[in-house]
Scaffold this active site. Sequence first.
Site: not given
Ligand code: GTP
Ligand code: SPV
Ligand code: MN
Length: 598
Positions: A232, A203, A75, A212, A256, A381, A254, A283
């Site tokens: 979110h 993207y 984004r 979003k 995290c 992704r 995002s 999400d």
């Molecule tokens: P968006 O889709 O961008 O909103 O992201 P999200 O909040 O769904 O994050 P996601 O669960 O995809 O995790 C993002 C990154 O953080 C990945 O590389 C995971 O492997 C890592 N991650 C997730 N949970 C943990 C955790 O509990 N500990 C650590 N160290 N890394 C984590």
């Molecule tokens: C984020 O960035 O928080 C996502 C991926 O979940 S996107 O759809 O690109 O916003």
């Molecule tokens: Mn997100």
Amino acid sequence: MAVDNQKTNHKELLKWIFDMAKMCNPDKIVWIDGSEKQKEQLKKEAIQTGELIELNQEKLPGCVYHRTALNDVARTEHLTFICTDKKEEAGPNNNWMSPEEAYKKASDIFKDSMQGRTMYVIPFSMGPVESEFSKTGIELTDSIYVVLNMLIMAEVGDKVLKFLGNDGRFTQCLHGKAELDINKRLILHFPQDNAIWSVGSGYGGNVLLGKKCLSLRIASYMGRFEGWFAEHMLIIGVEDSSQKTTYIAAAFPSACGKTNLAMLIPPQSLAKKGYKIWTVGDDIAWMRVKEDGSLWAINPETGFFGVLPGTNSKTNYNAMQTIKKNTIYTNVLLKDDKTVWWEDGDGPVPESGTDWTGKPWKPGLKDENGKIINGANPNSRFTAPIKQCPSASPLIDDPEGVPISAIVFGGRRASLAPLVYQSFDWQHGVFTGSIMASEITAAQYGAQGKVRRDPMAMLPFCGYNMAEYFKHWLQTGKNIKNQPKIFHVNWFRTDKQGKFIWPGFSDNLRVLEWIIDRCNEKVGAVETPIGYIPSQADIDLDGLDINSSDIDELLKVNNDEWLGETESIKEFYSQFGDDLPQELNSELEKLVKRLKDS
Ligand code: GTP
Ligand code: SPV
Ligand code: MN
């Protein structure tokens, strides 16, 4: 350009499509009906043109691969605008442009940009069609990739048009790739017109306009006036041995950890106690107060658009199961056998392949500065249907949603924020959400790793002045008889070597267990200036290889560091001037006093 009026008698819709087609000038207009047949045809067409690559159909049935343009991998917040009549309405948290200027600038880019292309009309519903709580959108796009993603992420097709009838309300969503030029890219929101215009990108978050753009930026604006929350947040159900399921909504910025937490597998010792996880969403959560006095949430999406790097059978088994079929892979490494790989994925590192930019790749390959070249983009992704997730909740389609017992905020902080703490009450909880901060990740274009304040993980997604958003949280809380308890977590505290202290992933359930027990008044807590924290004995560490000094470190609240933090919070708050609700200033003062007094 004629618009096929056999499809609908919705005059306003037909006129809008006609006007947009006049501007963009596509060769033809195709309505997306939601059928398998049309989906397969479009997939074939995109494979023929090279927009998609068909993956190994034996190993990955129904899966395709897509590469975005090189400067179009996340984004672009600096090109994202809220276009309201007055700048104050967008607030200091948003980029603002006047609607006149925005429409003019974007029209110039859209003009004739679909020549030689097809304009697809995607009727979609965020939330189950016919649910009182759902919102309808119509996305116009010149990208088959967008169509195929939307077919996974939302309810799409004739059923939505039928529901819309002759005069139903819908969000106008116009998307065009134009030249995919970052200098001619704009992501524009017109909350007062219920419209979104996105041009120059291909993207995810910039172009899947139901996600979003509609479900957070436009929906948060609607929710403010209609008395509900668009957040979110992931939604997870934790079932215990008595078969009681407690639902938690959690907001992390995002990349995290939302997707990972939403579908975690209990570690052995907790599985033995009978815990089971149900995924409702990863999400976005739409939450409203119902007559029973509780806060109920739905996930308006039907798919996941999840981060791949770091995803493997150990960290996220359920995600790995989910993406075995009918999945769109974006910007990962393409292996020679037409399967895919990404950094910290399953299996051995492939000996060769084609990287996300389309170049031949080998492990250890370096760029001209000696930096290792990744096979997959760090923000690569997958798009996959929720229904394919082994932990998908049976309630994902329920128009009523699920009742929320706990709200969890969290960020990626190497220091300061402890593993978990509970706020004292709703108002203090809103304060806790408002001071969230996190390191910038690959999910957004910008300086990676820098800590920024990201209240409620909504900084990039709140469609109006955040001071008003905080007021909305404080005010709506008063209408909730059974207020969820509010917590804050941080899985990302590091040691002196920069390594994560907490194992994270599955083991995060150990923290959720404490949270749930707090909601059910089954466990005690230690009071600190920032909130309640668990005592070491109250977190189940059975089977974990972690020593007690590490746990002490994870739970530590350092008053001096926190006093420093309050200075930065003050500075952050100051940008809202007199608009900031006085309740938050008063919470900040009380925090300073507690930190000084203890
Ligand atoms: P968006 O889709 O961008 O909103 O992201 P999200 O909040 O769904 O994050 P996601 O669960 O995809 O995790 C993002 C990154 O953080 C990945 O590389 C995971 O492997 C890592 N991650 C997730 N949970 C943990 C955790 O509990 N500990 C650590 N160290 N890394 C984590
Ligand atoms: C984020 O960035 O928080 C996502 C991926 O979940 S996107 O759809 O690109 O916003
Ligand atoms: Mn997100």
